[in-house]
Enzyme design. Structure first.
Site, PDB file in Angstrom:
ATOM      1  N   VAL A 278       1.729   6.605 -86.771  1.00 11.41           N
ATOM      2  CA  VAL A 278       1.116   6.837 -85.643  1.00 11.41           C
ATOM      3  C   VAL A 278       2.365   7.745 -84.822  1.00 11.41           C
ATOM      4  CG1 VAL A 278       0.606   6.078 -83.254  1.00 11.41           C
ATOM      5  CG2 VAL A 278      -0.494   5.150 -85.232  1.00 11.41           C
ATOM      6  N   ALA A 279       3.496   7.419 -85.015  1.00  6.82           N
ATOM      7  CA  ALA A 279       4.531   8.093 -84.337  1.00  6.82           C
ATOM      8  C   ALA A 279       4.535   9.653 -84.837  1.00  6.82           C
ATOM      9  CB  ALA A 279       5.641   7.478 -84.245  1.00  6.82           C
ATOM     10  N   ILE A 281       2.411  11.506 -86.435  1.00  8.41           N
ATOM     11  CA  ILE A 281       1.158  12.445 -86.664  1.00  8.41           C
ATOM     12  C   ILE A 281       1.298  13.096 -85.366  1.00  8.41           C
ATOM     13  CG2 ILE A 281      -1.258  12.397 -86.953  1.00  8.41           C
ATOM     14  CD1 ILE A 281      -0.976   9.949 -88.412  1.00  8.41           C
ATOM     15  N   GLU A 283      -0.889  14.302 -83.583  1.00  9.28           N
ATOM     16  CA  GLU A 283      -2.490  14.567 -83.393  1.00  9.28           C
ATOM     17  C   GLU A 283      -2.785  15.822 -82.306  1.00  9.28           C
ATOM     18  OE1 GLU A 283      -0.625  11.862 -82.908  1.00  9.28           O
ATOM     19  OE2 GLU A 283      -1.399  10.265 -84.051  1.00  9.28           O
ATOM     20  N   ASP A 325      -5.021  57.766 -81.361  1.00  8.92           N
ATOM     21  CA  ASP A 325      -5.801  59.151 -81.080  1.00  8.92           C
ATOM     22  C   ASP A 325      -5.182  59.681 -79.988  1.00  8.92           C
ATOM     23  OD1 ASP A 325      -7.724  58.839 -83.118  1.00  8.92           O
ATOM     24  OD2 ASP A 325      -9.157  58.033 -81.818  1.00  8.92           O
ATOM     25  N   ASP A 620     -12.605  55.980 -83.148  1.00  8.97           N
ATOM     26  CA  ASP A 620     -13.845  56.039 -82.458  1.00  8.97           C
ATOM     27  C   ASP A 620     -14.964  56.519 -83.270  1.00  8.97           C
ATOM     28  OD1 ASP A 620     -12.865  58.610 -82.360  1.00  8.97           O
ATOM     29  OD2 ASP A 620     -12.695  58.849 -80.344  1.00  8.97           O
ATOM     30  N   ASP A 624     -13.926  57.226 -88.958  1.00  7.51           N
ATOM     31  CA  ASP A 624     -12.464  56.430 -88.832  1.00  7.51           C
ATOM     32  C   ASP A 624     -12.636  55.010 -89.236  1.00  7.51           C
ATOM     33  OD1 ASP A 624     -11.540  58.567 -87.346  1.00  7.51           O
ATOM     34  OD2 ASP A 624     -12.166  57.862 -85.517  1.00  7.51           O
ATOM     35  N   THR A 717       0.718  11.180 -72.675  1.00  5.54           N
ATOM     36  CA  THR A 717       1.816  11.893 -71.878  1.00  5.54           C
ATOM     37  C   THR A 717       2.246  13.268 -72.494  1.00  5.54           C
ATOM     38  OG1 THR A 717       3.576  10.737 -72.837  1.00  5.54           O
ATOM     39  CG2 THR A 717       2.731   9.814 -70.858  1.00  5.54           C
TER      40      THR A 717
HETATM   41  P1  ATP Z   1      -8.640  62.950 -81.319  1.00  5.88           P
HETATM   42  O1  ATP Z   1      -8.423  62.583 -82.624  1.00  5.88           O
HETATM   43  O2  ATP Z   1      -7.248  62.791 -80.721  1.00  5.88           O
HETATM   44  O3  ATP Z   1      -9.584  62.405 -80.695  1.00  5.88           O
HETATM   45  P2  ATP Z   1      -9.557  65.403 -80.731  1.00  5.88           P
HETATM   46  O4  ATP Z   1     -10.976  64.802 -79.889  1.00  5.88           O
HETATM   47  O5  ATP Z   1      -8.864  66.532 -80.007  1.00  5.88           O
HETATM   48  O6  ATP Z   1      -8.796  64.579 -81.086  1.00  5.88           O
HETATM   49  P3  ATP Z   1     -11.410  66.634 -82.374  1.00  5.88           P
HETATM   50  O7  ATP Z   1     -12.722  66.031 -81.479  1.00  5.88           O
HETATM   51  O8  ATP Z   1     -11.541  66.373 -83.947  1.00  5.88           O
HETATM   52  O9  ATP Z   1     -10.233  65.869 -82.041  1.00  5.88           O
HETATM   53  O10 ATP Z   1     -11.347  68.228 -82.042  1.00  5.88           O
HETATM   54  C1  ATP Z   1     -10.651  68.842 -83.010  1.00  5.88           C
HETATM   55  C2  ATP Z   1     -10.824  70.375 -82.426  1.00  5.88           C
HETATM   56  O11 ATP Z   1     -12.168  70.810 -82.516  1.00  5.88           O
HETATM   57  C3  ATP Z   1     -10.503  70.654 -81.057  1.00  5.88           C
HETATM   58  O12 ATP Z   1      -9.155  70.955 -80.996  1.00  5.88           O
HETATM   59  C4  ATP Z   1     -11.381  71.836 -80.629  1.00  5.88           C
HETATM   60  O13 ATP Z   1     -10.954  73.197 -80.924  1.00  5.88           O
HETATM   61  C5  ATP Z   1     -12.846  71.736 -81.696  1.00  5.88           C
HETATM   62  N1  ATP Z   1     -13.758  70.858 -80.859  1.00  5.88           N
HETATM   63  C6  ATP Z   1     -13.797  69.703 -80.024  1.00  5.88           C
HETATM   64  N2  ATP Z   1     -14.789  69.348 -79.618  1.00  5.88           N
HETATM   65  C7  ATP Z   1     -15.559  70.383 -79.796  1.00  5.88           C
HETATM   66  C8  ATP Z   1     -16.827  70.784 -79.680  1.00  5.88           C
HETATM   67  N3  ATP Z   1     -17.794  69.876 -78.976  1.00  5.88           N
HETATM   68  N4  ATP Z   1     -17.715  71.683 -80.096  1.00  5.88           N
HETATM   69  C9  ATP Z   1     -17.179  72.536 -80.799  1.00  5.88           C
HETATM   70  N5  ATP Z   1     -15.628  72.529 -80.937  1.00  5.88           N
HETATM   71  C10 ATP Z   1     -14.860  71.330 -80.535  1.00  5.88           C
END
Ligand code: ATP
Length: 890
Positions: A278-279, A281, A283, A325, A620, A624, A717
């Site tokens: 008992v001592a 373990i 618990e 990112d 995101d 990814d 305790t």
């Molecule tokens: P992270 O990876 O840090 O989120 P980020 O968002 O800058 O980076 P992307 O969104 O891939 O990376 O953008 C890469 C490039 O693509 C930008 O530098 C820009 O020149 C171009 N870009 C970003 N958004 C658009 C868009 N909506 N339309 C056209 N070109 C874009």
């Protein structure tokens, strides 16, 4: 119903809907009819089974066996005490598990998936649960399809249906009508099914069935299972407890047999063995461990980090590299266009929006002032654009991508609106932006011809143009100049096409006319530089991985303190050319990876892991996901993240903020520290009790505690204080230590040595007072009461010792852990009750102590503080933060 065989209008008709969607009232009504759009209710917690489960613990089984034998030898009071302890323990364990189960469900609730529906003709984001048949929904890459949908519009739509069909290649989906009857879901190319994942493209569709009526609902498979999986550390503890149980059982068996052979009576030797078991373990430990984990998870959730996989709590504390990112995590993702480049000139964009009544800046005005090309540039930004900017409560709100929102706002500052321009140049077709592609294109009507607009990363767009070498050079140089100022740069181009063009093909995406550049700022999040400094102090490297331009990335990395002057930046292009071994060699020196595509992240994560680093990686997008899974801790963005990223992650940031990761790491370290504190607090009591028993056997006097008294110490305790150590707020300087190696044992060398010292002091101190009390002629019950009381007070002071491994307890604020303070007071009160309440006297065979003996007990117990404080002091002086020597291995 074969929805896929109907035309869109027929589907809409049958569902009583239109392209403008349902009205809110209609949606409300349908919700009442069809119910929430979700799969079967999660199984209710089975309370009965959960309670029974508490009795399967091997330590409990040992106690149960002991109670059977104590009954057999007619020690009924002991049987009663042991059984009530078992039951109380089971109840506490049960409550803790129910709580843990509930908190997992609550966390799940925080992660409700959302969907964009069109209601009353406007888009809105609602929890997917509220989707009803007839709703028009919009989906994009990374989304998990929330219901079964007939596709109305599809743009490059690819859907991963493997979870339904087993097919691993994504299926291409189209807005077509199909005639063939009896097609399997896999072949219904104009349908999207609940639970499947959009790999790329965009789509609009009408919901045909929801919840249980979907195909997924019918095969009743859950999309997303996060169970209350136990963290490795919890399993480690469970195994530890199991092993301990077996050792204890064996040792007690040996003790019992040896005692009998030496001529002890069966009854006496049995009670000694049971007392020993008992001592020793612990618990309370499994419960305390799960409380510590739960406290960690709850604290992290409060600070915007939601743990999806419990193991993350423990791994976070050992993190050595954070790959983050840039956009949105390190920066605010609040884009503002500040510079334009057009016709070899750089123009500043005014701060405020154009005033519609006052000095009206019409496109004609700009044309006069700045030239027609500026209008072209702004128009491409407006129309090659999937986002909207609306005014809400006097504030501009961006619906969609902040980069695109910035382009709309920039155009509005020159008097251009999307509505006007779109009526002049109606949209015909589109290739949406994807990080992997790096650009976006739209095709519009333009009188009796068509016009193609392209926007994207400068290198990409320039490559598709027919610009002369000089012009290319000028564009590239200006883009680099903008980037060096930390601006995000987009390049804009156009091309006239014949009027029969309905779709954008690869052929159209060349010979573009370069129109200009727009440079936008994205301010760093103010709290990030501090968090990065914190990481550096904590021995954690921060690495920026971004799709943005090399120069933009490195300018921002410098501003944030991630990289130093002239530190090498690796671009996606360079990465492509490198072998894994080359990357492995380079990786320790690089802090910024720029212009990388999502699949590069996986390579980077793998090489860090190969170097033995513990990697946390943010993401995101849908692409990814592999990197998030490969990293030790995948971190998804709660706001900007796609469903797929979130489902692949171990942790989700509800505020998308880098500083949150840093805070979570800190909490992770605190959890581990607290586990250590609990162990250091608890284990010595067990050892000390066993030593005391051995010493008294050796001295030939009765053992100093009865089994039920030991249970009292262990379970009443002790466990009060042990559990409240889980609430310790974290010591100062916790973040200034190097990361803990994940394989590092719970008991460090220092703790082990200290445990031995403490166990000796407790046992010898206790036995000494017990022996003196016997010598003074007190009856055995009285002397045992002295022994138990001394032990409880030893524990009281040991709690203080456990509050810090290195620091003197006198430097830690007394009330910083209210629970601890309370539990210490409760333990003392309980002990006084134990001594002075008659019922307890009868139950535990105690006697009321004279106050002189009580004071003696307290005095003796307080020596433990002196001993441990001395040990801490010596090590502090000796080690001076030099953790390498063996005396200093905390
Ligand atoms: P992270 O990876 O840090 O989120 P980020 O968002 O800058 O980076 P992307 O969104 O891939 O990376 O953008 C890469 C490039 O693509 C930008 O530098 C820009 O020149 C171009 N870009 C970003 N958004 C658009 C868009 N909506 N339309 C056209 N070109 C874009």
């Amino acid at each position: 119903m074969e929805w896929y065989r109907m035309s869109v209008s027929e589907v809409l008709n049958r569902l009583g809907s239109s392209e403008k969607g349902l009205t809110s009232e209609e949606a409300q009504k349908r919700l009442a009819v069809y119910g929430l759009n979700k799969l079967k209710e999660e199984e209710k917690i089975n309370f009965f089974l959960l309670f029974l489960k508490q009795f399967t613990n091997p330590l409990v089984i040992i106690l149960l066996v002991a109670s059977v034998v104590t009954t057999a030898i007619k020690e009924y009071v002991d049987t009663g005490v042991i059984l009530s302890v078992v039951v109380i323990n089971a109840i506490i364990g049960f409550i803790e598990e129910v709580k843990a189960e509930r908190s997992v469900r609550a966390l799940k609730k925080m992660l409700v998936s959302k969907a964009i529906v069109v209601r009353n003709g406007v888009e809105e984001e609602i929890p997917s649960e509220y989707i009803v048949p007839g709703d028009i929904i919009k989906i994009g890459s990374g989304d998990r399809i929330p219901a079964d949908v007939r596709i109305i519009k599809a743009l490059e739509l690819k859907i991963d249906e493997s979870m339904l069909t087993g097919e691993s290649l994504p299926a291409e989906k189209k807005d077509i009508t199909i005639e063939t009857p009896d097609l399997l879901p896999a072949d219904q190319r104009n349908m999207a099914f609940m639970g499947t994942v959009v790999v790329s493209g965009r789509s609009e569709g009408v919901v045909v069935s929801t919840g249980e009526n979907t195909i997924l609902g019918k095969i009743a498979r859950s999309v997303q299972e996060i169970g209350p999986v136990k963290a490795p550390i919890q399993k480690k503890f469970e195994n530890f407890a199991r092993l301990l149980g077996i050792i204890i059982l064996a040792a007690c068996g040996v003790l019992f047999a040896a005692g009998l052979m030496m001529g002890g009576s069966f009854r006496e030797m049995f009670m000694v063995s049971v007392a020993g078991a008992v001592a020793s373990i612990p618990e309370g430990l499994p419960i305390a461990v799960s409380v510590a984990m739960a406290v960690g998870v709850a604290r992290m959730a409060k600070k915007n980090a939601i743990i999806r996989v419990p193991a993350a709590v423990e791994t976070l504390g050992s993190t050595t590299v954070i790959c983050s990112d840039k956009t949105g995590t390190l920066t605010k993702n609040e884009m503002t266009v500040v510079k334009l480049y057009v016709e070899s000139r750089i123009l500043d964009v005014p701060d405020s929006e154009s005033n519609e009544e006052g000095s009206v800046t019409t496109s004609r005005n700009i044309e006069k002032k700045d030239g027609a090309k500026v209008v072209d540039l702004l128009r491409i930004g407006l129309l090659c654009n999937e986002s909207e900017v609306i005014k809400k409560d006097g504030q501009l709100v961006i619906k969609g991508d902040p980069t695109e929102g910035a382009l709309i706002i920039a155009a509005s500052k020159f008097g251009l609106t999307k509505k006007d321009e779109l009526s002049r140049f109606p949209l015909v077709s589109m290739i949406p932006f994807e990080s992997d592609r790096g650009f976006m294109a739209t095709l519009h009507e333009d009188g009796n011809q068509r016009i193609l607009f392209v926007k994207g990363a400068p290198e990409k767009v320039i490559e598709m143009s027919l610009a002369s070498p000089e012009e290319r050079k000028a564009f590239l140089e200006t883009s680099a100049k903008f980037a060096q100022e930390g601006l995000r740069v987009l390049c804009f181009a156009q091309r006239f096409l014949p009027s029969y063009k309905e779709n954008i093909t690869g052929e159209d995406l060349k010979d573009l006319e370069l129109v200009g550049l727009q440079g936008m700022i994205d301010p760093p999040r103010p709290e990030v530089p501090e968090a990065i400094k914190g990481c550096q102090r904590a021995g954690i490297r921060v690495v920026m991985i971004t799709g943005d331009h090399v120069d933009t990335a490195s300018a921002i990395a410098k501003k944030l303190g991630i990289s130093r002057e002239n530190q090498e930046v690796i671009s996606g292009q360079a990465l492509e050319k490198m072998t894994d071994d080359e990357l492995y060699e380079k990786i320790p020196k690089v802090s910024v990876f720029a212009r990388v595509a999502p699949h590069h992240k996986l390579r980077i994560a793998r090489q860090f892991i190969r170097r033995g680093e513990i990697v946390a990686m943010t993401g995101d997008g849908v692409n990814d996901a592999p990197a998030l899974k490969a990293a030790h801790i995948g971190i998804a963005m709660g706001k900007a993240g796609t469903d797929v990223a979130k489902e692949s992650a171990d942790m989700i940031l509800t505020d998308d903020n880098f500083a949150t990761i840093f805070n979570a790491v800190k909490e992770g370290r605190i959890v581990f520290d607290n586990l250590r504190k609990m162990v250091f607090f608890l284990i010595p009591t067990g050892i000390a009790a066993v030593i005391s028993i051995l010493v008294t056997l050796f001295l030939g006097i009765p053992i100093p505690y009865t089994p039920s008294q030991l249970l009292w110490i262990n379970l009443v305790t002790n466990s009060l204080q042990d559990v409240s150590l889980a609430f310790e707020p974290g010591e100062p300087g916790i973040i200034d230590r190097p990361p803990r190696h994940p394989k590092e044992p719970i008991m460090s060398r220092v703790l082990l040595e200290r445990t031995i010292i403490v166990s000796l002091v407790i046992s010898l101190g206790g036995v000494y007072l017990y022996w003196k009390s016997l010598q003074a002629g007190h009856e055995l019950e009285y002397a045992r009461t002295v022994a138990v009381t001394t032990m409880v007070f030893f524990q009281f002071f040991q709690t203080w010792n456990a509050r810090s491994e290195r620091l003197s307890v006198f430097t830690i604020p007394f009330f910083s852990n209210k629970f601890l303070f309370l539990s210490m007071m409760l333990a003392i009160l309980a002990q006084l009750g134990f001594i002075y309440i008659p019922a307890f006297e009868w139950l535990f065979r105690t006697r009321p102590l004279e106050y002189k003996d009580l004071i003696l007990s307290i005095g003796m117990a307080s020596t433990i503080i002196v001993v441990v404080e001395a040990d801490k002091l010596i090590r502090r002086v000796l080690c001076r933060d030099n953790f390498a020597t063996k005396e200093c291995r905390y």
